[in-house]
Motif scaffolding. Sequence first.
Motif, PDB file in Angstrom:
ATOM      1  N   ALA A   3       0.767  -1.499   0.094  1.00 44.17           N
ATOM      2  CA  ALA A   3      -0.254   0.048  -0.247  1.00 44.17           C
ATOM      3  C   ALA A   3       1.222   0.907   0.016  1.00 44.17           C
ATOM      4  CB  ALA A   3      -0.809  -0.215   1.290  1.00 44.17           C
ATOM      5  N   ASN A   4       1.869   0.916   0.956  1.00 45.94           N
ATOM      6  CA  ASN A   4       2.690   2.894   0.987  1.00 45.94           C
ATOM      7  C   ASN A   4       3.248   2.847  -0.598  1.00 45.94           C
ATOM      8  OD1 ASN A   4       2.237   3.072   3.511  1.00 45.94           O
ATOM      9  ND2 ASN A   4       3.617   1.389   4.016  1.00 45.94           N
ATOM     10  N   ASP A   5       4.457   1.094  -1.686  1.00 48.78           N
ATOM     11  CA  ASP A   5       4.224   1.848  -2.976  1.00 48.78           C
ATOM     12  C   ASP A   5       3.440   2.350  -3.834  1.00 48.78           C
ATOM     13  OD1 ASP A   5       6.625   2.079  -3.994  1.00 48.78           O
ATOM     14  OD2 ASP A   5       5.625   0.047  -5.201  1.00 48.78           O
ATOM     15  N   GLU A   6       1.907   1.943  -3.050  1.00 49.53           N
ATOM     16  CA  GLU A   6       0.858   2.164  -4.505  1.00 49.53           C
ATOM     17  C   GLU A   6       0.921   3.948  -3.733  1.00 49.53           C
ATOM     18  OE1 GLU A   6      -2.259   0.078  -4.686  1.00 49.53           O
ATOM     19  OE2 GLU A   6      -3.615   1.666  -4.662  1.00 49.53           O
ATOM     20  N   LEU A   7       0.783   4.026  -2.397  1.00 47.72           N
ATOM     21  CA  LEU A   7       0.720   5.360  -2.401  1.00 47.72           C
ATOM     22  C   LEU A   7       1.354   6.125  -2.643  1.00 47.72           C
ATOM     23  CD1 LEU A   7      -1.516   5.066   1.584  1.00 47.72           C
ATOM     24  CD2 LEU A   7      -1.968   5.669  -0.941  1.00 47.72           C
ATOM     25  N   ARG A   8       3.433   6.075  -3.008  1.00 55.13           N
ATOM     26  CA  ARG A   8       4.505   6.800  -3.482  1.00 55.13           C
ATOM     27  C   ARG A   8       4.382   7.062  -5.160  1.00 55.13           C
ATOM     28  NH1 ARG A   8       8.211   5.888  -6.106  1.00 55.13           N
ATOM     29  NH2 ARG A   8       7.698   3.298  -5.870  1.00 55.13           N
ATOM     30  N   GLN A   9       3.307   6.310  -5.445  1.00 56.27           N
ATOM     31  CA  GLN A   9       3.486   5.909  -7.218  1.00 56.27           C
ATOM     32  C   GLN A   9       2.628   6.761  -7.726  1.00 56.27           C
ATOM     33  OE1 GLN A   9       3.366   2.113  -9.658  1.00 56.27           O
ATOM     34  NE2 GLN A   9       5.417   1.740  -7.648  1.00 56.27           N
ATOM     35  N   ILE A  10       1.007   6.750  -6.849  1.00 61.21           N
ATOM     36  CA  ILE A  10       0.007   7.524  -7.450  1.00 61.21           C
ATOM     37  C   ILE A  10      -0.002   9.317  -6.949  1.00 61.21           C
ATOM     38  CG2 ILE A  10      -2.259   8.300  -6.241  1.00 61.21           C
ATOM     39  CD1 ILE A  10      -2.491   5.663  -7.958  1.00 61.21           C
ATOM     40  N   ILE A  43     -10.251  -3.903  -5.846  1.00 64.66           N
ATOM     41  CA  ILE A  43      -9.473  -4.807  -6.778  1.00 64.66           C
ATOM     42  C   ILE A  43      -7.845  -5.039  -6.213  1.00 64.66           C
ATOM     43  CG2 ILE A  43      -8.197  -4.579  -9.119  1.00 64.66           C
ATOM     44  CD1 ILE A  43     -10.913  -3.588  -9.247  1.00 64.66           C
ATOM     45  N   ARG A  44      -8.167  -6.417  -6.354  1.00 68.69           N
ATOM     46  CA  ARG A  44      -7.057  -7.762  -6.009  1.00 68.69           C
ATOM     47  C   ARG A  44      -5.906  -7.756  -6.701  1.00 68.69           C
ATOM     48  NH1 ARG A  44     -10.279 -12.930  -4.245  1.00 68.69           N
ATOM     49  NH2 ARG A  44      -7.504 -13.595  -4.391  1.00 68.69           N
ATOM     50  N   VAL A  45      -5.551  -6.905  -7.433  1.00 65.83           N
ATOM     51  CA  VAL A  45      -4.403  -6.897  -7.929  1.00 65.83           C
ATOM     52  C   VAL A  45      -3.977  -5.621  -8.005  1.00 65.83           C
ATOM     53  CG1 VAL A  45      -3.194  -7.580 -10.496  1.00 65.83           C
ATOM     54  CG2 VAL A  45      -4.594  -9.569  -9.548  1.00 65.83           C
ATOM     55  N   ARG A  46      -3.089  -4.998  -7.554  1.00 66.74           N
ATOM     56  CA  ARG A  46      -2.814  -3.290  -7.456  1.00 66.74           C
ATOM     57  C   ARG A  46      -2.027  -3.176  -7.923  1.00 66.74           C
ATOM     58  NH1 ARG A  46      -7.315  -1.679  -5.469  1.00 66.74           N
ATOM     59  NH2 ARG A  46      -6.129   0.276  -4.817  1.00 66.74           N
TER      60      ARG A  46
END
Length: 79
Positions: A3-10, A43-46
């Motif tokens: 989740a942290n990596d996704e938020l950084r990318q967003i 969505i499960r695959v993030r």
Amino acid sequence: MDANDELRQISQVQDRLIGLYSHKRPEDVALAVKTAHQHFEGIRVRDFVPLLVERRANKALGGSDVMVDPAEVPPAHGE
């Protein structure tokens, strides 16, 4: 992807789009990114969510879902 990596990318997506849409208010760009990100809740695959968010937000801001070369995007504030 965690989740942290996704938020950084967003956050990076938001910065790129703010640079690309410098004629729009940063708040409007942030809202487009937030709305696009919310679309993918549950969505499960993030792994591809940041890319899909960028394309969806870009289209919502008046662009297309075909992204420009990142080298052509002006740097965001503070870079």
